[in-house]
Design a protein around this motif. Structure first.
Motif, mmCIF file in Angstrom:
data_model
loop_
_atom_site.group_PDB
_atom_site.id
_atom_site.type_symbol
_atom_site.label_atom_id
_atom_site.label_comp_id
_atom_site.label_asym_id
_atom_site.label_seq_id
_atom_site.Cartn_x
_atom_site.Cartn_y
_atom_site.Cartn_z
ATOM 1 N N LEU A 38 -55.781 -12.902 33.582
ATOM 2 C CA LEU A 38 -55.975 -14.338 33.730
ATOM 3 C C LEU A 38 -55.557 -14.850 35.096
ATOM 4 O O LEU A 38 -56.058 -15.880 35.553
ATOM 5 N N PRO A 41 -58.508 -13.765 40.466
ATOM 6 C CA PRO A 41 -59.467 -14.789 40.891
ATOM 7 C C PRO A 41 -60.672 -14.819 39.947
ATOM 8 O O PRO A 41 -61.075 -13.790 39.394
ATOM 9 N N HIS A 42 -61.219 -16.019 39.770
ATOM 10 C CA HIS A 42 -62.332 -16.204 38.840
ATOM 11 C C HIS A 42 -63.465 -15.220 39.112
ATOM 12 O O HIS A 42 -64.038 -14.652 38.171
ATOM 13 N N ALA A 43 -63.797 -14.994 40.361
ATOM 14 C CA ALA A 43 -64.902 -14.085 40.701
ATOM 15 C C ALA A 43 -64.615 -12.665 40.225
ATOM 16 O O ALA A 43 -65.516 -11.974 39.737
ATOM 17 N N ASP A 44 -63.378 -12.231 40.328
ATOM 18 C CA ASP A 44 -63.004 -10.894 39.870
ATOM 19 C C ASP A 44 -63.104 -10.792 38.353
ATOM 20 O O ASP A 44 -63.606 -9.806 37.811
ATOM 21 N N ARG A 45 -62.622 -11.824 37.663
ATOM 22 C CA ARG A 45 -62.726 -11.829 36.194
ATOM 23 C C ARG A 45 -64.185 -11.857 35.767
ATOM 24 O O ARG A 45 -64.585 -11.142 34.850
ATOM 25 N N ALA A 46 -64.985 -12.658 36.433
ATOM 26 C CA ALA A 46 -66.402 -12.764 36.089
ATOM 27 C C ALA A 46 -67.116 -11.434 36.314
ATOM 28 O O ALA A 46 -67.973 -11.041 35.524
ATOM 29 N N THR A 51 -71.644 -11.560 31.905
ATOM 30 C CA THR A 51 -72.222 -12.700 31.196
ATOM 31 C C THR A 51 -72.727 -12.249 29.836
ATOM 32 O O THR A 51 -73.909 -12.309 29.539
ATOM 33 N N ALA A 68 -58.355 -16.955 25.351
ATOM 34 C CA ALA A 68 -58.510 -17.168 26.794
ATOM 35 C C ALA A 68 -59.431 -16.122 27.418
ATOM 36 O O ALA A 68 -60.008 -16.349 28.480
ATOM 37 N N ILE A 69 -59.610 -15.009 26.737
ATOM 38 C CA ILE A 69 -60.454 -13.927 27.252
ATOM 39 C C ILE A 69 -61.802 -13.885 26.551
ATOM 40 O O ILE A 69 -62.844 -13.787 27.192
#
Length: 113
Positions: A38, A41-46, A51, A68-69
């Motif tokens: 969490l 960075p958002h880009a790494d999580r994405a 999708t 949260a995941i």
């Protein structure tokens, strides 16, 4: 997407194999630490999560922290409370923490998506 931590990763991998027999592609993501995932960075999580239409978490514990995941619409395979005591194989069967139940949850969510 199948998410798991610790020994439950093996259950997720076995569920992935069951899904493959149904011509369903699934990715397994090991989540050894919620906080690190969490905090990324958002880009790494994405990039890691992708999708996907369906997210399933496998945990020999309670759902706390998994939303949260996997999102609130994600499927959770795990225990529904504290205090159960028995050999782990019996608890896993009792709570449905099995590759078959994980695959079933993924297929059910996929058919609704």
């Amino acid at each position: 997407m199948l998410f798991a931590s610790g020994s439950e990763v093996a259950i997720a991998v076995d569920a992935q194999k069951l899904l493959a027999t149904q011509k369903v592609s699934a990715r397994v993501v090991s989540v050894p630490c919620f906080e690190l995932l969490l905090a990324a960075p958002h880009a790494d999580r994405a990039a890691l999560v992708g999708t996907t239409k369906v997210n399933v978490a496998v945990e020999a514990g309670i759902r706390q922290g998994w939303d949260a995941i996997i999102g609130s619409a994600g499927a959770f395979i795990g225990m529904t409370g504290f205090g159960a005591s028995a050999p782990y194989k019996e608890l896993y069967q009792h709570f449905g923490i099995t590759p078959e139940k994980v695959a079933e949850a993924a297929l059910t969510r996929l058919n609704k998506a």
